[in-house]
Scaffold this motif. Structure first.
Motif, PDB file in Angstrom:
ATOM      1  N   LEU A  42      45.757  22.843   3.654  1.00 12.94           N
ATOM      2  CA  LEU A  42      44.766  22.306   2.588  1.00 12.94           C
ATOM      3  C   LEU A  42      43.437  23.135   2.503  1.00 12.94           C
ATOM      4  O   LEU A  42      43.115  23.465   1.616  1.00 12.94           O
ATOM      5  CB  LEU A  42      44.759  20.888   3.150  1.00 12.94           C
ATOM      6  CG  LEU A  42      45.512  19.850   2.699  1.00 12.94           C
ATOM      7  CD1 LEU A  42      45.122  18.276   3.427  1.00 12.94           C
ATOM      8  CD2 LEU A  42      45.817  19.667   1.146  1.00 12.94           C
ATOM      9  N   LYS A  43      43.318  23.827   3.769  1.00 16.62           N
ATOM     10  CA  LYS A  43      42.199  24.751   3.811  1.00 16.62           C
ATOM     11  C   LYS A  43      42.164  25.626   3.028  1.00 16.62           C
ATOM     12  O   LYS A  43      41.297  26.283   2.416  1.00 16.62           O
ATOM     13  CB  LYS A  43      41.856  25.091   5.240  1.00 16.62           C
ATOM     14  CG  LYS A  43      41.035  23.872   6.222  1.00 16.62           C
ATOM     15  CD  LYS A  43      40.874  24.247   7.339  1.00 16.62           C
ATOM     16  CE  LYS A  43      40.642  23.113   8.389  1.00 16.62           C
ATOM     17  NZ  LYS A  43      40.510  23.627   9.756  1.00 16.62           N
ATOM     18  N   SER A  44      43.344  26.276   2.729  1.00 16.81           N
ATOM     19  CA  SER A  44      43.663  27.557   2.292  1.00 16.81           C
ATOM     20  C   SER A  44      44.024  27.316   0.490  1.00 16.81           C
ATOM     21  O   SER A  44      44.457  28.264   0.046  1.00 16.81           O
ATOM     22  CB  SER A  44      44.477  28.359   2.690  1.00 16.81           C
ATOM     23  OG  SER A  44      45.921  27.695   3.005  1.00 16.81           O
ATOM     24  N   MET A  45      44.066  25.960   0.244  1.00 18.51           N
ATOM     25  CA  MET A  45      44.699  25.878  -1.271  1.00 18.51           C
ATOM     26  C   MET A  45      43.527  25.526  -2.222  1.00 18.51           C
ATOM     27  O   MET A  45      42.973  24.519  -2.328  1.00 18.51           O
ATOM     28  CB  MET A  45      45.493  24.586  -1.149  1.00 18.51           C
ATOM     29  CG  MET A  45      46.970  24.681  -0.394  1.00 18.51           C
ATOM     30  SD  MET A  45      48.268  23.618  -0.749  1.00 18.51           S
ATOM     31  CE  MET A  45      48.689  23.781  -2.383  1.00 18.51           C
ATOM     32  N   ASN A  46      43.059  26.681  -2.802  1.00 19.14           N
ATOM     33  CA  ASN A  46      41.973  26.378  -3.807  1.00 19.14           C
ATOM     34  C   ASN A  46      42.277  27.758  -4.881  1.00 19.14           C
ATOM     35  O   ASN A  46      42.277  28.888  -4.314  1.00 19.14           O
ATOM     36  CB  ASN A  46      40.729  26.580  -2.999  1.00 19.14           C
ATOM     37  CG  ASN A  46      39.679  26.446  -4.374  1.00 19.14           C
ATOM     38  OD1 ASN A  46      39.800  25.613  -5.332  1.00 19.14           O
ATOM     39  ND2 ASN A  46      38.301  27.089  -4.147  1.00 19.14           N
ATOM     40  N   ASN A  47      42.430  27.564  -5.919  1.00 18.62           N
ATOM     41  CA  ASN A  47      42.911  28.496  -7.030  1.00 18.62           C
ATOM     42  C   ASN A  47      44.070  29.439  -6.517  1.00 18.62           C
ATOM     43  O   ASN A  47      43.864  30.635  -6.696  1.00 18.62           O
ATOM     44  CB  ASN A  47      41.758  29.638  -6.950  1.00 18.62           C
ATOM     45  CG  ASN A  47      40.550  29.207  -8.200  1.00 18.62           C
ATOM     46  OD1 ASN A  47      40.536  27.918  -8.782  1.00 18.62           O
ATOM     47  ND2 ASN A  47      39.574  30.328  -8.532  1.00 18.62           N
TER      48      ASN A  47
ATOM     49  N   GLY B 249      54.450  27.863  -7.206  1.00 16.13           N
ATOM     50  CA  GLY B 249      55.650  27.879  -8.531  1.00 16.13           C
ATOM     51  C   GLY B 249      54.940  27.899  -9.838  1.00 16.13           C
ATOM     52  O   GLY B 249      54.052  28.835  -9.910  1.00 16.13           O
ATOM     53  N   ASN B 250      54.983  27.119 -10.859  1.00 17.11           N
ATOM     54  CA  ASN B 250      54.392  27.334 -12.114  1.00 17.11           C
ATOM     55  C   ASN B 250      53.140  26.278 -12.155  1.00 17.11           C
ATOM     56  O   ASN B 250      52.659  26.015 -13.052  1.00 17.11           O
ATOM     57  CB  ASN B 250      55.267  26.855 -13.105  1.00 17.11           C
ATOM     58  CG  ASN B 250      55.582  25.457 -13.274  1.00 17.11           C
ATOM     59  OD1 ASN B 250      55.764  24.845 -12.092  1.00 17.11           O
ATOM     60  ND2 ASN B 250      56.116  24.940 -14.457  1.00 17.11           N
ATOM     61  N   VAL B 251      52.591  25.944 -10.950  1.00 18.98           N
ATOM     62  CA  VAL B 251      51.627  25.087 -10.886  1.00 18.98           C
ATOM     63  C   VAL B 251      50.131  25.858 -10.317  1.00 18.98           C
ATOM     64  O   VAL B 251      50.329  26.386  -9.186  1.00 18.98           O
ATOM     65  CB  VAL B 251      51.845  23.943  -9.941  1.00 18.98           C
ATOM     66  CG1 VAL B 251      50.819  22.773  -9.856  1.00 18.98           C
ATOM     67  CG2 VAL B 251      52.953  22.862 -10.736  1.00 18.98           C
ATOM     68  N   LEU B 252      49.158  25.534 -10.789  1.00 21.97           N
ATOM     69  CA  LEU B 252      47.653  26.053 -10.078  1.00 21.97           C
ATOM     70  C   LEU B 252      47.229  24.800  -9.517  1.00 21.97           C
ATOM     71  O   LEU B 252      46.752  23.669 -10.070  1.00 21.97           O
ATOM     72  CB  LEU B 252      46.641  26.359 -11.340  1.00 21.97           C
ATOM     73  CG  LEU B 252      45.480  26.814 -10.946  1.00 21.97           C
ATOM     74  CD1 LEU B 252      45.240  27.869 -10.050  1.00 21.97           C
ATOM     75  CD2 LEU B 252      44.656  27.118 -12.302  1.00 21.97           C
ATOM     76  N   VAL B 253      46.682  25.171  -8.338  1.00 24.11           N
ATOM     77  CA  VAL B 253      46.070  24.184  -7.419  1.00 24.11           C
ATOM     78  C   VAL B 253      44.589  24.382  -7.249  1.00 24.11           C
ATOM     79  O   VAL B 253      44.456  25.529  -6.822  1.00 24.11           O
ATOM     80  CB  VAL B 253      46.734  24.112  -6.000  1.00 24.11           C
ATOM     81  CG1 VAL B 253      46.070  22.899  -5.164  1.00 24.11           C
ATOM     82  CG2 VAL B 253      48.152  23.634  -5.966  1.00 24.11           C
ATOM     83  N   GLN B 254      43.796  23.411  -7.552  1.00 23.67           N
ATOM     84  CA  GLN B 254      42.170  23.821  -7.450  1.00 23.67           C
ATOM     85  C   GLN B 254      41.677  22.398  -6.748  1.00 23.67           C
ATOM     86  O   GLN B 254      42.240  21.476  -6.693  1.00 23.67           O
ATOM     87  CB  GLN B 254      41.507  24.014  -8.972  1.00 23.67           C
ATOM     88  CG  GLN B 254      42.054  25.168  -9.551  1.00 23.67           C
ATOM     89  CD  GLN B 254      41.590  25.324 -10.828  1.00 23.67           C
ATOM     90  OE1 GLN B 254      41.658  24.441 -11.570  1.00 23.67           O
ATOM     91  NE2 GLN B 254      41.005  26.449 -11.134  1.00 23.67           N
ATOM     92  N   ARG B 255      40.297  22.719  -6.132  1.00 19.52           N
ATOM     93  CA  ARG B 255      39.803  21.643  -5.513  1.00 19.52           C
ATOM     94  C   ARG B 255      38.211  21.643  -5.926  1.00 19.52           C
ATOM     95  O   ARG B 255      37.604  22.638  -6.336  1.00 19.52           O
ATOM     96  CB  ARG B 255      39.636  21.759  -3.874  1.00 19.52           C
ATOM     97  CG  ARG B 255      39.182  22.904  -3.398  1.00 19.52           C
ATOM     98  CD  ARG B 255      39.358  23.011  -2.110  1.00 19.52           C
ATOM     99  NE  ARG B 255      38.528  24.139  -1.353  1.00 19.52           N
ATOM    100  CZ  ARG B 255      38.789  24.580  -0.205  1.00 19.52           C
ATOM    101  NH1 ARG B 255      39.914  24.216   0.669  1.00 19.52           N
ATOM    102  NH2 ARG B 255      37.924  25.605   0.347  1.00 19.52           N
ATOM    103  N   TYR B 256      37.523  20.530  -5.792  1.00 17.75           N
ATOM    104  CA  TYR B 256      36.271  20.483  -6.274  1.00 17.75           C
ATOM    105  C   TYR B 256      35.400  19.310  -5.592  1.00 17.75           C
ATOM    106  O   TYR B 256      36.204  18.413  -4.931  1.00 17.75           O
ATOM    107  CB  TYR B 256      36.006  20.202  -7.784  1.00 17.75           C
ATOM    108  CG  TYR B 256      36.570  18.706  -8.110  1.00 17.75           C
ATOM    109  CD1 TYR B 256      38.039  18.608  -8.544  1.00 17.75           C
ATOM    110  CD2 TYR B 256      35.819  17.672  -8.206  1.00 17.75           C
ATOM    111  CE1 TYR B 256      38.378  17.333  -8.991  1.00 17.75           C
ATOM    112  CE2 TYR B 256      36.362  16.371  -8.776  1.00 17.75           C
ATOM    113  CZ  TYR B 256      37.617  16.401  -8.951  1.00 17.75           C
ATOM    114  OH  TYR B 256      38.209  15.138  -9.442  1.00 17.75           O
ATOM    115  N   VAL B 257      34.062  19.322  -5.528  1.00 15.57           N
ATOM    116  CA  VAL B 257      33.540  18.263  -4.747  1.00 15.57           C
ATOM    117  C   VAL B 257      32.809  17.371  -5.610  1.00 15.57           C
ATOM    118  O   VAL B 257      32.261  17.744  -6.551  1.00 15.57           O
ATOM    119  CB  VAL B 257      32.422  18.994  -3.711  1.00 15.57           C
ATOM    120  CG1 VAL B 257      31.460  17.640  -3.145  1.00 15.57           C
ATOM    121  CG2 VAL B 257      32.997  19.880  -2.832  1.00 15.57           C
TER     122      VAL B 257
END
Length: 719
Positions: free
Chosen positions: A396-401, A405-413
């Motif tokens: 989870l720490k490394s999953m940003n932008n 597969g064909n999905v873009l994972v992003q995070r925000y506060v």
């Protein structure tokens, strides 16, 4: 005078914040005495040069100092987080243990100095801030003045305003001004797949950090300082003429000779050894001619202290839409690529599987038409499929932008709750959004002249890559060269030590250490005494004043000395408490202290922890050096996986027995299989069958009779 350009962080503060020069911080703008201890100096720094934030990180207070980069017309935030070790979930310092400081007492506080990545300058720090490797700067210093430079990212790490040299310059001035005593760094820097500690080690005799005074501290796999110095000397002294001879049959011989001739002509024939050549190329490369090229670069916003909006905090936060848009503008990477470069203890395929499980959880969230999913919800959903919570937290720490597969994972506060959320988008949808936003952004941003190296600079880089790959890593028919290269690559830990300053004529300084008889040293792990602590008193101080100062210092610094009382100072045994120190001791002397009140039952005693583990590897390593290890399931002794023949990319076996235990087991089996009696002469033995009824009707045995030469059957042994 126009307003000072500044980042968004300053817009909603209660008062106009102070901004300090990035290039001069730690010099004339610091009214802090270098003769003071770090624990006192850092308090002055936070009180005079930093502004406390209205939020905390893991329950720890956060301060911010704004630094003006005059050349780039930007303002950079420097955060300081005071971590309470007693309340921390990770009280022990892994960096201390891997550096060889397992014998240090656990300090009560750690001070983290952090400059986050530029996309997060206008956002609050998150709870995982200590674990990220994306910061432009992350250093930590314990209350006793011993610290570690954990992370530096310059232009190649994505920074637009700070290069690596400027960042380390700033860190060095901070450490010097605040009175740090020793600071380590783990040099794993690479450039175009070149290990800089090897390249700079051969060229200059020290690592890239050596220009700031960092020297060899500790090697991995049992490498000593003498091993490192001999390896550097051997590699640097390789003569170019001999290299040409040794590469005579090599397929790269012609190219290597051309490179030698090219730089010899440029230097007018003054290059004799590999050290001379590499140093010359690095100097030429750093001064390569440059050309100007126009790039679109965002202009920093102007300083504004008046705002009609209601104040939520000392800092303004990005909206969710702004954060997502800002991250999209930076592009994204495949998670497979990210996982391959993390250097995790989990295999890459395991990380990819966990990322896939997380994406499936986010897809279920999106199907319910939710706008985002909190980190805790994602974690709880993924735990239904993966029980390893450490793995989930790491992924989870490394999953940003990143794309899975064909999905873009992003995070925000979330700007109101300050809770971390994760969201996904189909890659096709994301591409359309980026394409729509691209033109307006470029039109609204002014152009700025940025220097870019010509192709000639790349030629020098290609030459370095050729020499690094062939001469250093694949030298033909020379085990000594290959062994020397491995020694340098196994030397990652470097340290800088600041001498004690005795410039204040009105103060005494002493380095005070607890008497060894008062400390429960565990010989398996703790082989050296903890370092002494810096204590300062006035010239008019008495012996009693010195004892009080020592008590106050120890109680404020170390967890196990909270109730420590000084009863005696070995160097002042014959003196009364009322006697003056002047004339009895010299400043900067080392003192040994006796007393009582040490909490020897506390778990927070040594940085090595309270577990009774032991390292005993065939490479001579006797302590944890940060490399991958495995413990024997019989004797529980730890050894390097590399020394055991297990590759770093291989999964650890479910059962492992070390060589020593295998040999001991084999010896035991040999003793079990030896005959019970030894016969002096095999020729005097006769094998016979036992009587059928000797052991009963259904049993029989093989009899053995030994007889001397002059008397038949005088002695009998039945087996």
């Amino acid at each position: 005078m126009p307003p000072l350009p500044i980042i968004e962080t300053c817009r909603k503060r209660k008062r106009r914040p102070s901004v300090y020069s990035l290039q001069r911080l730690g010099e004339e703008e610091f009214p802090i005495s270098r003769s003071g201890s770090f624990r006192d100096n850092v308090r002055v720094f936070l009180r005079e040069f930093a502004e406390v934030e209205e939020y905390n990180v893991r329950g720890s207070p956060v301060w911010c100092t704004l630094l003006n980069h005059e050349a780039k017309s930007s303002v950079i935030p420097l955060y300081v987080i005071e971590e309470d070790v007693v309340r921390s979930s990770e009280p022990y310092c892994d960096h201390c243990r891997c550096t060889g400081w397992s014998n240090h007492f656990v300090s009560k506080r750690k001070y983290h100095f952090i400059i986050p990545v530029e996309s997060e300058w206008s956002m609050p720090l998150e709870d995982d801030v200590f674990d990220l490797q994306t910061h432009l700067l992350h250093g930590v210093i314990h209350t006793n003045g011993f610290g570690h430079l954990i992370c530096v990212n310059g232009l190649e790490g994505g920074s637009r305003y700070l290069c690596g040299r400027e960042t380390v310059d700033l860190w060095d001035r901070i450490c010097t001004s605040l009175g740090a005593r020793m600071v380590t760094v783990e040099d794993s820097c690479k450039k175009r797949s070149l290990d800089l500690r090897l390249l700079y080690g051969v060229a200059y005799g020290h690592s890239w950090f050596g220009r700031w005074g960092y020297k060899f501290c500790r090697g991995s796999y049992g490498v000593t300082k003498n091993d490192y110095e001999n390896a550097i000397e051997l590699l640097g002294s390789l003569e170019l003429d001999q290299i040409e001879i040794d590469f005579g049959e090599h397929k790269q011989c012609k190219r290597i000779k051309q490179v030698f001739r090219y730089y010899r002509e440029m230097s007018e024939g003054h290059l004799k050894t590999l050290k001379d050549l590499l140093r010359f190329i690095l100097i030429i490369k750093s001064h390569a001619p440059q050309k100007n090229k126009l790039h679109a670069a965002p202009a920093p916003p102007s300083l504004s202290t008046d705002s009609p909006h209601k104040k939520l905090s000392n800092r303004s936060f990005m909206k969710k839409s702004d954060a997502v848009e800002n991250e999209k503008s930076q592009g994204y990477r495949s998670y497979s690529t990210v996982a391959a470069n993390l250097g995790s203890r989990w295999p890459v395929r395991r990380l990819e599987y966990a990322a896939g499980v997380i994406v499936e959880a986010l897809k279920e969230m999106k199907a319910r038409k939710q706008s985002g999913m909190t980190r805790q919800d994602v974690r709880d959903t993924a735990r239904l499929h993966i029980g390893d919570t450490g793995l989930l937290d790491y992924v989870l720490k490394s999953m940003n932008n990143v794309t899975v597969g064909n999905v873009l994972v992003q995070r925000y506060v979330d700007p109101l709750t300050r809770i971390l959320h994760y969201t996904i988008q189909e890659l096709g949808e994301c591409s359309e959004v980026v394409e729509q936003k691209k033109d307006p952004v470029i039109e609204a941003v002014p152009l700025r002249v940025v220097s870019e190296s010509k192709a000639g600079g790349n030629v020098h880089g290609d030459h370095l890559l050729l020499l690094y790959t062939n001469v250093l890593l694949n030298y033909p028919s020379s085990e000594s060269v290959r062994a020397a290269v491995q020694v340098v690559l196994d030397s990652k830990h470097f340290v800088k030590e600041w001498p004690l300053w005795d410039s204040d004529d009105k103060m005494f300084q002493f380095v005070c250490r607890i008497n060894p008889s008062l400390i429960d040293l565990r010989t398996e792990q703790i082989t050296e005494l903890p370092p002494g602590e810096l204590v300062t008193v006035s010239l008019q101080a008495t012996v009693f004043d010195l004892k009080q100062a020592i008590e106050e210092t120890f109680r404020d610094t170390y967890c196990i000395l909270t109730n420590f009382v000084v009863s005696e100072i070995d160097e002042l045994k014959e003196d009364e408490d009322s006697d003056l120190l002047f004339g009895k001791l010299e400043s900067c002397s080392a003192l040994t202290v006796r007393g009582y009140g040490i909490d020897l039952e506390s778990d927070l005693k040594f940085q090595g922890g309270c577990d009774t583990w032991m390292v005993k590897c065939v490479c001579r390593a006797r302590d944890d050096d940060g490399e991958r290890m495995i413990s024997c399931d019989v004797c529980e002794v730890w050894q390097h996986t590399r020394c055991c023949g297990i590759d770093d990319s291989d999964t650890l076996p479910p059962l492992y027995v070390c060589t020593s235990c295998c040999d001991e087991f084999a010896d035991q089996q040999k003793r079990v299989l030896l005959p019970k009696y030894e016969f002096p002469n095999p020729d005097q033995m006769l094998m016979i069958g036992a009587a059928d009824d000797y052991f009963g009707e259904d049993e029989g045995c093989l009899g053995m009779i030994m007889f001397p030469s002059d008397s038949f059957a005088s002695e009998q042994y039945i087996l």
